[in-house]
Design an enzyme around this catalytic site. Sequence first.
Site, PDB file in Angstrom:
ATOM      1  CE1 TYR A   2      -3.039  -2.980   0.155  1.00 40.42           C
ATOM      2  CE2 TYR A   2      -4.183  -1.845   1.912  1.00 40.42           C
ATOM      3  CZ  TYR A   2      -4.119  -2.877   1.012  1.00 40.42           C
ATOM      4  OH  TYR A   2      -5.125  -3.801   0.960  1.00 40.42           O
ATOM      5  CE  LYS A  37       1.688 -17.930   1.636  1.00 37.81           C
ATOM      6  NZ  LYS A  37       0.742 -19.033   1.898  1.00 37.81           N
ATOM      7  CG  ASP A  47      -2.114 -19.718   3.763  1.00 35.13           C
ATOM      8  OD1 ASP A  47      -1.340 -19.331   4.658  1.00 35.13           O
ATOM      9  OD2 ASP A  47      -1.766 -20.504   2.873  1.00 35.13           O
ATOM     10  CG  ASP A 107      -7.516  -3.579   3.623  1.00 33.11           C
ATOM     11  OD1 ASP A 107      -8.536  -3.317   4.276  1.00 33.11           O
ATOM     12  OD2 ASP A 107      -7.357  -3.210   2.442  1.00 33.11           O
TER      13      ASP A 107
END
Length: 352
Positions: free
Chosen positions: A134, A183, A216, A240
Site C-alpha cells: 500500500y 507469509k 492463510d 486490511d
Amino acid sequence: MSPSVSRAEKPLPVVGLIRGDGVGPEIAQATVRAVEAAGAHLRWEPLLAGAEAAEKRGDPLPVETLARLRQLPAALKGPLTTPVGGGWRSVNVTLRQELELYANVRPARSFAGVPAPVGGVDMVIVRENTEDLYAGIEHYVDLRRSAAEAVMIVTRAGSERVLRYAFAYARRHSRKRVTLLHKANILKKTSGLFLEVGREVAARHPEIEFRDMIIDAACMNMVMRPGQFDVVVTTNLFGDIVSDLAAGLVGGLGLAPGANIGERGALFEAVHGTAPDIAGRGIANPTALMLAASMMLAHLRQGAAARRLDGAVRAVLAEGRTVTPDLGGSATTEEYADAVIRRMAKGRRRGA
Ligand code: ATP
C-alpha cells in the site's frame, strides 16, 4: 484525595470532532450525547472536513483542520465521502499519511443479540498502516500495459513501531497473547523481516505469549476456532483483509469501530462508509461510532467512561427492543442513543 477532586483539577482534554458526510452528522450527534452521558472528561472541538469543507473552503481537508489535528491528542471522525473516478483524493488516506497514523486498530468482539456466523470472538487486529504493497509504488512495465508490478516495502523501523504498539496495547488492556500473521514461507524477505522484528519485540515482553501463524491458516482458524486469537498484529495488506473478516465474524462492518494511531495523534472512526442511501432520514445505526468513541476514551485513559459506554451499547443490542432498521428494528438513531443513555443512567444508579 477523592477521585472527583483530582479529576476536577485536571484540565479538560480537547478532542477534535469531524462529523463527516452522509449519515456522519446524525451518528456523530447521537455519539456526542452518549459520550457526555458516559461521564467523559473532555471538550469537543468541531473541525471541518469532507464535502462540507470542499463546498465552503474549496478543500475537503483544509490546512487549519490538519494543523489542529496535529496538536490534539485525539479526534473522532464520522465517515467521509471519496468521489469515485475524479474529485478529490481520499481524505481518510491523506489523514493517515499526513498524521503518520501507523497503526490501525480494529477490535472484533461478539455481540449478544446480533446474528453472527460464530460466537466467542474477542480479538483486536493491529494492522501496519503505512507500508507493504500500500506504499503506492506500482507501474505498468510497458506502454501496452502488458504487465504491471508493485513494490512491497517492509522496513525494520516501520515494523518495530507497530509491533511495539501491539504489545503495549496487549499489556495496557490485560490481554494475554499476541499472534503475528505473515507469509514468511514464501515472502522470505518482506514478511520474513516483519516476523524477525516481531520475535525481537516479543522477547522484550516475556509476560505476553507470542505466536506466529501463516496468513492463510490464520483465516481458516479465525472462522473455525476464533477463541484462540487475542491481539493479532500483521502487515498492511493482510491486516486490511483479516480485519474485515473479523468484523464479519461478529455481525458485519456496520458495528465495527476502528482507530488510527500515531506518535502524536489518534483518529477514531466507524469503519462503514457514508451510507448515502439512508442519509438524512435519522435511521442510521450509530453503534460503530459509539464504540469508536469508547476506544477513544480508553486511549485517553478514561477507562471507566469507556467501559460504561461500551457496556450500555452492548446491553441495548442484547435486549434488541430499541435497535435501528439495519438490525431489524424500527428505532431512529436518536431513540437508540436515548436507550444507550438510559442504560448508562441505570448502571450509575446501581453504582456501576
Ligand atoms: P461510501 O461511498 O461512503 O463507502 P457506500 O454506500 O458505498 O458508501 P457504506 O456507507 O458502508 O458504503 O454502506 C453500505 C451499506 O451499509 C448501505 O446499504 C448502507 O445503508 C449500510 N450502512 C452503512 N453504515 C450504516 C449505518 N451506520 N447504519 C445503517 N446502515 C448502514
